[in-house]
Enzyme design. Structure first.
Site, PDB file in Angstrom:
ATOM      1  N   GLY A 118       8.716   6.771   8.873  1.00 22.64           N
ATOM      2  CA  GLY A 118       7.453   6.728   8.472  1.00 22.64           C
ATOM      3  C   GLY A 118       7.471   5.703   7.221  1.00 22.64           C
ATOM      4  O   GLY A 118       8.433   4.976   6.662  1.00 22.64           O
ATOM      5  N   CYS A 119       5.805   4.783   6.964  1.00 21.51           N
ATOM      6  CA  CYS A 119       5.817   3.622   6.341  1.00 21.51           C
ATOM      7  C   CYS A 119       6.984   4.018   5.001  1.00 21.51           C
ATOM      8  O   CYS A 119       7.787   3.146   4.646  1.00 21.51           O
ATOM      9  CB  CYS A 119       4.931   3.237   6.443  1.00 21.51           C
ATOM     10  SG  CYS A 119       3.598   3.935   5.922  1.00 21.51           S
ATOM     11  N   TYR A 120       5.783   4.683   4.012  1.00 20.27           N
ATOM     12  CA  TYR A 120       6.274   4.705   2.688  1.00 20.27           C
ATOM     13  C   TYR A 120       7.615   5.766   2.907  1.00 20.27           C
ATOM     14  O   TYR A 120       8.593   5.102   2.024  1.00 20.27           O
ATOM     15  CB  TYR A 120       5.351   5.944   1.951  1.00 20.27           C
ATOM     16  CG  TYR A 120       3.987   5.501   2.465  1.00 20.27           C
ATOM     17  CD1 TYR A 120       3.419   4.760   0.705  1.00 20.27           C
ATOM     18  CD2 TYR A 120       2.820   6.210   2.718  1.00 20.27           C
ATOM     19  CE1 TYR A 120       2.603   3.979   1.037  1.00 20.27           C
ATOM     20  CE2 TYR A 120       1.360   5.917   2.218  1.00 20.27           C
ATOM     21  CZ  TYR A 120       1.691   4.965   1.940  1.00 20.27           C
ATOM     22  OH  TYR A 120       0.233   4.407   1.024  1.00 20.27           O
ATOM     23  N   THR A 122      10.169   4.431   4.537  1.00 20.23           N
ATOM     24  CA  THR A 122      11.444   3.858   4.592  1.00 20.23           C
ATOM     25  C   THR A 122      11.456   2.810   3.251  1.00 20.23           C
ATOM     26  O   THR A 122      12.982   2.855   2.947  1.00 20.23           O
ATOM     27  CB  THR A 122      11.168   2.978   6.103  1.00 20.23           C
ATOM     28  OG1 THR A 122      10.719   3.275   7.377  1.00 20.23           O
ATOM     29  CG2 THR A 122      11.911   2.271   5.880  1.00 20.23           C
TER      30      THR A 122
END
Length: 308
Positions: A118-120, A122
């Site tokens: 996931g972006c957050y 990461t």
């Protein structure tokens, strides 16, 4: 012969981003389904059986259904890269963050099933994992994570609202503390206690900042800012995409500086010799936070030379 690749969900934000990154490559053949067959199980199963790698850019339930479609294909089953949240902490799936720890990139190269991060998550894991492994942040430490993302990560309705000018300029959300990225942050950040995670969205299309504040004197080893910076520098030494930046005198960070790249920047902010620090990560939520990370994993899984 080019590797054959199918993006299941190629019309979504992440799928489109991956297609764009693959468009000029001669070492990959993109296989598609006609729009009218995208929900046809037999047609989809036939495509899965014909490719080397399938990327799932689907909602979680649809991703689970897609995996089930491949399970009776035997030797014809493709390797899978899931960009949804569905399998990020599922046994048997390899976490697709090559810089996570020593040997992770090698594990991705041979894994039959890889979960794109996931972006957050990461940004948060990139900050937490080295410090937990080094013993500077105990696994049961009460961690707080704050973040802001561009609106492109919020799905079709949020994108439409911002682009129509009807959304607020800034909005905090997931205040019930149940954000879907928390389980993977705990699992791969090596946290034994659930962190407080407060995400937010701003009126810009893409880009992301993730922050973790620390009271240094409260930590068991009483580290200094330079100690934390040294841990990051050692952990990410030689990394192509993760960079530890000098934060001396840094007063501001804007979230869009890495847009269009697969870069991830890490900062340890605060006064030298001080008693507090703010860990910060900057990335493109559609790059290292989604499509860029997927391309990095595709190259590892298919043994392809990095391009661009």
């Amino acid at each position: 012969m080019p590797a054959r690749l199918f993006i299941d969900g190629e019309a979504g934000t992440t799928g489109l981003g991956i297609k764009e990154r693959l468009a000029e490559r001669s070492d990959i053949e993109l296989v598609s389904l006609p729009a009218e067959d995208r929900k046809n199980e037999e047609a989809k199963r036939a495509v899965y059986a014909s490719v080397d790698l399938a990327i799932l850019c689907l909602p979680d339930d649809a991703a689970r259904e897609a995996v089930a479609l491949t399970e009776d294909l035997g030797a014809r089953a493709p390797r899978l890269l899931d960009a949804s949240t569905a399998h990020r902490t599922t046994p048997g799936w390899t976490y697709g963050f090559p810089e996570l720890t020593q040997g992770q990139a090698e594990a991705i190269k041979t894994a039959p099933r890889v979960a794109n991060p996931g972006c957050y998550a990461t940004g948060a894991i990139a900050l937490l994992r080295p410090l937990v492994e080094a013993g500077f942040v105990p696994s049961d430490w009460p961690v707080s994570i704050h973040a802001v993302s561009g609106y492109s990560g919020g799905g079709k309705s949020m994108i439409a609202a911002y682009e129509a000018g009807t959304a607020p300029a800034f909005e905090a959300y997931a205040l019930g503390l149940g954000h879907k990225h928390v389980p993977e942050i705990m699992a791969y950040g090596r946290l034994a206690q659930r962190p407080i995670f407060t995400p937010s969205v701003g009126n810009f299309r893409q880009g992301m900042l993730v922050f973790i504040p620390l009271f240094l004197d409260a930590l068991p080893r009483h580290p200094k800012i330079e100690d934390l910076s040294a841990v990051f520098a050692a952990h990410y030494a030689g990394s192509t995409f993760v960079h530890v930046r000098q934060a001396d005198g840094l007063e501001r960070l804007e979230p869009q500086a890495l847009n269009g790249t697969n870069e991830l920047e890490l900062f340890v902010c605060g006064p030298q010799g001080g008693h507090q620090a703010v860990l910060a990560a900057r990335l493109d939520n559609l790059g290292k936070g989604a499509s860029g990370a997927a391309l990095q994993n595709v190259e590892l899984m298919l043994g392809l030379a990095p391009q661009g």
